[in-house]
Design a protein around this motif. Structure first.
Motif, PDB file in Angstrom:
ATOM      1  N   ALA A  36       0.838  -1.206   0.000  1.00  0.00           N
ATOM      2  CA  ALA A  36       0.000   0.000   0.000  1.00  0.00           C
ATOM      3  C   ALA A  36       0.869   1.250   0.000  1.00  0.00           C
ATOM      4  O   ALA A  36       0.558   2.237  -0.688  1.00  0.00           O
ATOM      5  N   ASP A  40       0.998   4.206  -2.775  1.00  0.00           N
ATOM      6  CA  ASP A  40       0.887   5.630  -2.437  1.00  0.00           C
ATOM      7  C   ASP A  40       1.925   6.445  -3.206  1.00  0.00           C
ATOM      8  O   ASP A  40       1.613   7.498  -3.781  1.00  0.00           O
ATOM      9  N   THR A  68      -5.251   3.621  -6.678  1.00  0.00           N
ATOM     10  CA  THR A  68      -5.943   4.040  -5.457  1.00  0.00           C
ATOM     11  C   THR A  68      -6.918   2.963  -4.996  1.00  0.00           C
ATOM     12  O   THR A  68      -6.986   2.646  -3.804  1.00  0.00           O
ATOM     13  N   ARG A  71      -4.862   0.098  -3.603  1.00  0.00           N
ATOM     14  CA  ARG A  71      -4.306   0.482  -2.296  1.00  0.00           C
ATOM     15  C   ARG A  71      -5.372   0.406  -1.208  1.00  0.00           C
ATOM     16  O   ARG A  71      -5.146  -0.134  -0.122  1.00  0.00           O
ATOM     17  N   ASP A  72      -6.567   0.906  -1.515  1.00  0.00           N
ATOM     18  CA  ASP A  72      -7.655   0.870  -0.538  1.00  0.00           C
ATOM     19  C   ASP A  72      -8.057  -0.572  -0.214  1.00  0.00           C
ATOM     20  O   ASP A  72      -8.348  -0.898   0.938  1.00  0.00           O
ATOM     21  N   ASN A  73      -8.058  -1.432  -1.236  1.00  0.00           N
ATOM     22  CA  ASN A  73      -8.362  -2.848  -1.002  1.00  0.00           C
ATOM     23  C   ASN A  73      -7.301  -3.503  -0.120  1.00  0.00           C
ATOM     24  O   ASN A  73      -7.620  -4.295   0.771  1.00  0.00           O
ATOM     25  N   ARG A  75      -5.378  -2.025   2.090  1.00  0.00           N
ATOM     26  CA  ARG A  75      -5.527  -1.509   3.458  1.00  0.00           C
ATOM     27  C   ARG A  75      -6.725  -2.155   4.154  1.00  0.00           C
ATOM     28  O   ARG A  75      -6.654  -2.462   5.338  1.00  0.00           O
ATOM     29  N   GLY A  76      -7.792  -2.358   3.422  1.00  0.00           N
ATOM     30  CA  GLY A  76      -8.957  -3.042   3.999  1.00  0.00           C
ATOM     31  C   GLY A  76      -8.624  -4.476   4.387  1.00  0.00           C
ATOM     32  O   GLY A  76      -9.015  -4.953   5.457  1.00  0.00           O
TER      33      GLY A  76
END
Length: 119
Positions: A36, A40, A68, A71-73, A75-76
């Motif tokens: 992630a 970024d 993005t 990255r969000d996936n 982090r989840g």
């Protein structure tokens, strides 16, 4: 005596298995967070190259938008794994407590057997 040794080996195996599970989850969380972080940096570089940082802008870079979402996936997934990590740590603590209890009982029984044999 043999059943006690078997029980101790079983409890050690269970504790080792729980320890491996904790380490595996910790490694996965660290890897997801590293990935992630890399995304970024790539997003920022892509935005700088395009000169557009607003994701709602019509000319926002497609790669940055896809990165993005990825990255969000990640982090989840890392957050989900952190919950599983707490459960795994709790299971490890329970397994270590069980092992300690069995080893303590074994030590007591062996001490009792030695005192009987010494008489």
């Amino acid at each position: 005596m043999k059943s006690r040794d078997t029980l101790i080996r079983l409890k050690r195996f269970q504790a080792d298995e729980r320890r491996r599970q904790v380490i595996q989850i910790e490694t996965m969380v660290a890897e997801f967070e590293r990935m992630a972080g890399e995304l970024d940096r790539e997003i920022k570089a892509e935005e700088a190259k395009a000169g557009i940082t607003d994701p709602s802008h019509f000319a926002y870079p497609t790669y940055a938008r896809a990165a993005t979402a990825r990255r969000d996936n990640l982090r989840g997934s890392a957050d989900d794994l952190k919950i599983k990590l707490e459960d795994a740590r709790s299971a490890l603590a329970d397994a270590l407590d069980d092992l300690k209890m069995v080893e303590t009982l074994d030590d007591r029984e062996k001490a009792s057997e030695r005192s009987i044999a010494a008489q």
